[in-house]
Design a protein around this motif. Structure first.
Motif, PDB file in Angstrom:
ATOM      1  N   UNK A 652      -5.689  -4.334  11.975  1.00 19.09           N
ATOM      2  CA  UNK A 652      -6.515  -5.450  12.390  1.00 19.09           C
ATOM      3  C   UNK A 652      -6.032  -6.775  11.779  1.00 19.09           C
ATOM      4  N   UNK A 653      -4.876  -6.706  11.075  1.00 23.52           N
ATOM      5  CA  UNK A 653      -4.308  -7.945  10.565  1.00 23.52           C
ATOM      6  C   UNK A 653      -4.782  -8.345   9.188  1.00 23.52           C
ATOM      7  N   UNK A 654      -5.396  -7.488   8.449  1.00 23.72           N
ATOM      8  CA  UNK A 654      -5.767  -7.788   7.067  1.00 23.72           C
ATOM      9  C   UNK A 654      -4.623  -7.387   6.138  1.00 23.72           C
ATOM     10  N   UNK A 655      -4.225  -8.306   5.276  1.00 24.84           N
ATOM     11  CA  UNK A 655      -3.089  -8.074   4.386  1.00 24.84           C
ATOM     12  C   UNK A 655      -3.524  -8.326   2.950  1.00 24.84           C
ATOM     13  N   UNK A 656      -3.148  -7.411   2.061  1.00 21.24           N
ATOM     14  CA  UNK A 656      -3.520  -7.526   0.651  1.00 21.24           C
ATOM     15  C   UNK A 656      -2.300  -7.205  -0.207  1.00 21.24           C
ATOM     16  N   UNK A 657      -2.091  -8.003  -1.260  1.00 19.50           N
ATOM     17  CA  UNK A 657      -1.023  -7.744  -2.228  1.00 19.50           C
ATOM     18  C   UNK A 657      -1.647  -7.604  -3.609  1.00 19.50           C
ATOM     19  N   UNK A 661       0.676  -1.384 -10.738  1.00 22.29           N
ATOM     20  CA  UNK A 661       0.078  -0.837 -11.951  1.00 22.29           C
ATOM     21  C   UNK A 661      -1.401  -0.527 -11.777  1.00 22.29           C
ATOM     22  N   UNK A 662      -2.047  -1.086 -10.751  1.00 26.31           N
ATOM     23  CA  UNK A 662      -3.468  -0.797 -10.523  1.00 26.31           C
ATOM     24  C   UNK A 662      -3.689   0.588  -9.920  1.00 26.31           C
ATOM     25  N   UNK A 663      -2.598   1.223  -9.439  1.00 25.68           N
ATOM     26  CA  UNK A 663      -2.725   2.563  -8.872  1.00 25.68           C
ATOM     27  C   UNK A 663      -2.507   3.614  -9.974  1.00 25.68           C
ATOM     28  N   UNK A 724      -7.237  -8.034  -5.850  1.00 23.15           N
ATOM     29  CA  UNK A 724      -7.343  -6.783  -6.565  1.00 23.15           C
ATOM     30  C   UNK A 724      -7.355  -5.614  -5.589  1.00 23.15           C
ATOM     31  N   UNK A 725      -6.921  -4.491  -6.095  1.00 21.57           N
ATOM     32  CA  UNK A 725      -6.928  -3.274  -5.295  1.00 21.57           C
ATOM     33  C   UNK A 725      -8.330  -3.014  -4.733  1.00 21.57           C
ATOM     34  N   UNK A 726      -8.376  -2.516  -3.494  1.00 18.12           N
ATOM     35  CA  UNK A 726      -9.610  -2.132  -2.789  1.00 18.12           C
ATOM     36  C   UNK A 726     -10.390  -3.316  -2.246  1.00 18.12           C
ATOM     37  N   UNK A 727      -9.832  -4.540  -2.323  1.00 18.32           N
ATOM     38  CA  UNK A 727     -10.501  -5.690  -1.692  1.00 18.32           C
ATOM     39  C   UNK A 727     -10.055  -5.782  -0.236  1.00 18.32           C
ATOM     40  N   UNK A 728     -10.661  -6.728   0.498  1.00 23.31           N
ATOM     41  CA  UNK A 728     -10.408  -6.816   1.943  1.00 23.31           C
ATOM     42  C   UNK A 728      -9.111  -7.526   2.247  1.00 23.31           C
TER      43      UNK A 728
END
Length: 747
Positions: A652-657, A661-663, A724-728
């Motif tokens: 749907x075009x949502x991109x997160x970086x 290390x958060x994994x 942050x990880x798990x954000x939109x």
């Protein structure tokens, strides 16, 4: 006439049991196992005895081997001529027997092919000097004689060996329910141990092993078995001995100069060449056999360069070829009681010394009987000399002089016969002097023999003296050096493979292949009808390939074993056994310590080491726990999990970086959420993760593909999508919101 009287009716079970037991005892006692006394099997004993009867002593002119074989099978051993000739040949091969008993002339085989000997009509043979140590006392009343197979001749039940031949040449044989594997030993060492046991009957195996250091094979290969294992072998009568070839460096090459016992040079070359053909020995350039008459063993191995670790290479060859070989030892033999038994070293030498003591005692008694008979005859002759005129008168005047002589002079019948058979020329005065001298010498010999027979200590001294003389006459230096070494270990298979770049290509239907180089157009390769490219990864031939299937299981295989890309490859189902209905979805290559980001299109992921994906099980191992309907995304390599960033994009075009290390780092599991996708959209399939990419911090770029459009985002642009990880995450520009996949720029 009642014909039933000629038959015995017994149950078939009882008959079969009796017949098999009879056959078993025959194989054990009369074919496969050697006798402790002379160390020979019946066929060997009969060959040596037949050759002695033919006059084929060490100094005699040899005769055709066919003549010997004919006598053996015709008189003593009614078996096949080829088996008998093989036994003869074996005793003549210096590379098979430590101390050959037969001197063969002609082609008696070679170490390359021991069974390449010529037919018996071409070869000639005679006994060696050592065979005399088995035969020299045969006519001295030292053995029991038994009828041959048809009762027309007699043969010795054993040979009166002067040396413990059972350990000198050893023996191998397979009987019924048992086998024997006795290695050869050095004659001087064995006799030294016998003398030690004569001097100290309480000496244990450890004390005897101070003299018998270990087996002594006909070759000069090293015996590398540790001392403690050799001692345990002689204490129990069973174990193993490991021998290793000897090599040296010469003008940059490796020259093998000695091979283990019964190892063929041709087989060694074949084993090394097979590894070279399989590209498992890239450090070897050439291989030559330069053996000749002066150098019976000379195998030349040419390294590819002077930088090759020669010792490491040889350790690998020792482990993967017969350059290092283990020999089973089972000291099983027929004892003096006529029963087969596995014996320890002390028991063997003790029994043999008992055999030797009995043999010497029989020899002395036999000689004593001859001496006493001769003295008896000489006493009668002396009486005749003292009464010569009366003896002549009786012989001339009496019709039956024998009883008259016996009555007149108190002679025995044997003495009277001897006097009557004496020639006239022996009645001279000079002959009387010779007889008196002979009588004195015989009386002295009789006294000496009686002393030996009545004194165990003096008898023991005689045995020791004879053993020392035989050791000096027949003994030689040890051939097999004893050098304690660790057993060789093969090199890691990947260390033997040249490191070359390849591109591994997996098709949609699960066919795998490897193309040389990294600049390969994977989509441009030819595929089977209805098939196409699924995934391609750049790798090296020294690495492993991990394959992930639709159930989250992982399988691995060495890349250098993959088929060439010149064809269509081979199906992965031939290498692995995935669950029913599963299909392969992703591939990745790397080293054990390579960090990977494993993710699914439902937006979960974790970091793992490549080693966690590998294993030897064809059924693979469960690595990723998949939610219902989830699929694996291509794994991404992370070179620096602390500084690397992971870029996640949804359909749907949502991109997160965010930071890798958060994994969490896991060996297996589901992982943590990467990006927030509404549960309803995820359940309906409306939105899911289109792909992930791992880039270095401050110096990375990704390319997004949406149908015919694409968008490249470099580091400054990507910062806006950080979080942050798990954000939109952020939303991509209009027109690029239906993302198909994401690719990171090559670093």
């Amino acid at each position: 006439m009642n014909l039933q009287a000629n038959f015995e009716q017994i149950p078939l079970k009882q008959y079969a049991e009796r017949a098999y037991l009879d056959y078993s005892m025959y194989v054990v006692l009369d074919r496969a196992l050697p006798f402790i006394g002379d160390g020979l099997k019946p066929v060997q004993r009969r060959i040596i005895y037949a050759m002695s009867e033919l006059g084929l002593a060490a100094g005699a002119k040899p005769k055709k081997s066919a003549r010997t074989v004919g006598d053996v099978i015709g008189k003593f051993h009614p078996h096949g001529d080829s088996a008998c000739y093989e036994a003869l040949v074996l005793m003549a091969q210096p590379f098979s027997y430590r101390y050959p008993l037969i001197d063969g002339q002609g082609n008696f085989g070679s170490q390359d092919d021991p069974k390449s000997f010529a037919a018996m009509r071409y070869t000639e043979s005679r006994l060696t000097p050592l065979a005399e140590a088995l035969l020299s006392e045969l006519a001295h009343g030292t053995v029991d004689w038994t009828a041959n197979f048809d009762g027309t001749l007699e043969e010795p039940s054993w040979l009166p060996a002067r040396v413990p031949h059972i350990l000198l040449n050893g023996a191998t044989g397979i009987a019924v329910g048992m086998a024997t594997d006795i290695p050869p030993h050095n004659l001087r060492e064995v006799i030294d141990a016998c003398i030690r046991l004569l001097d100290d009957p309480e000496a244990d195996v450890a004390a005897l092993c101070e003299h018998i250091l270990g087996p002594d094979f006909p070759t000069e290969a090293e015996i590398i078995t540790p001392r403690r294992e050799l001692l345990a072998l002689y204490q129990t009568g069973s174990g193993s001995v490991r021998a290793r070839a000897v090599y040296k460096r010469e003008d940059g090459n490796i020259v093998v100069t000695a091979l283990p016992h019964q190892v063929s040079p041709a087989k060694i070359l074949e084993q090394i060449a097979a590894q070279m053909r399989a590209k498992k020995l890239p450090m070897i350039e050439d291989l030559r056999d330069e053996s000749d008459h002066e150098n019976p063993i000379r195998l030349v191995i040419v390294p590819r360069s002077g930088r090759i670790d020669v010792d490491g290479l040889m350790r690998h060859l020792f482990a993967t070829t017969d350059l290092e070989k283990s020999f089973r030892v089972n000291l099983n033999m027929i004892g003096l009681d006529g029963r087969p038994q596995v014996k320890d070293l002390k028991r063997i030498l003790t029994e043999w010394l008992s055999f030797r003591t009995a043999t010497v005692t029989r020899r002395l008694n036999h000689r004593l009987a001859k001496v006493e008979r001769r003295l008896h005859l000489l006493e009668g002759l002396r009486i005749a000399y003292l009464n010569l005129d009366e003896v002549i008168r009786i012989v001339r005047s009496e019709d039956e002089p024998k009883p008259v002589l016996m009555a007149r002079f108190g002679l025995s019948e044997e003495q009277a016969d001897y006097i009557l058979e004496t020639r006239l020329r022996q009645l001279a005065r000079l002959e009387e002097m010779k007889i008196n001298a002979e009588r004195d010498a015989l009386e002295e010999e009789r006294a000496r023999i009686n002393v030996l027979l009545k004194s165990p200590a003096k008898l023991k001294g005689l045995i020791k003296q004879e053993l020392k003389a035989d050791a000096e006459k027949y003994g030689d230096a040890r051939r097999s050096p004893l050098i304690e070494r660790e057993a060789a270990q093969a090199l890691d298979e990947r260390a033997l493979v040249p490191s070359e770049p390849v591109t591994v290509v997996l098709s949609q239907k699960g066919w795998i292949r490897a193309a040389k180089g990294h600049d390969v157009d994977a989509e441009g390769l030819s595929y089977r009808e209805g098939d196409g490219l699924l995934a391609a990864v750049k790798a090296r031939t020294t690495q492993q390939l991990a394959v992930l299937d639709s159930t989250g299981r992982s399988y691995s295989t060495p890349i250098h074993t993959l088929p060439s890309a010149r064809g269509n490859g081979e199906p992965l189902t031939g290498r692995f056994s995935p669950p029913a209905g599963a299909h392969f979805e992703a591939i990745v290559a790397g080293d054990d310590d390579t960090r990977l980001v494993i993710a699914t299109d439902h937006g979960y992921g974790f970091v793992t080491r490549f080693e966690s994906l590998t294993g030897r099980n064809k059924a693979g191992k469960q690595v990723v726990t998949l939610t219902d309907g989830a699929h694996l995304l291509p794994p991404q390599i992370s070179h620096d999990p602390i500084r690397d960033r992971i870029v996640v994009v949804t359909t749907e075009g949502h991109l997160l970086m965010f930071s890798v290390a958060e994994l969490p780092e896991l060996d297996k599991g589901k992982g943590n959420k990467l990006i927030d996708i509404p549960r309803a959209k995820l359940a309906s399939g409306e939105e899911k993760v289109a792909g992930i990419a791992v880039i270095p911090e401050g110096n990375g770029e990704v390319t997004l593909y949406a149908g015919q459009r694409k968008l490249t985002l470099r580091w400054p642009d990507l910062i806006a999508y950080g979080g942050h990880r798990a954000s939109r995450g952020g939303v991509l520009p209009r027109g690029l919101r239906r993302v198909d996949r994401i690719e990171a720029a090559a670093s």
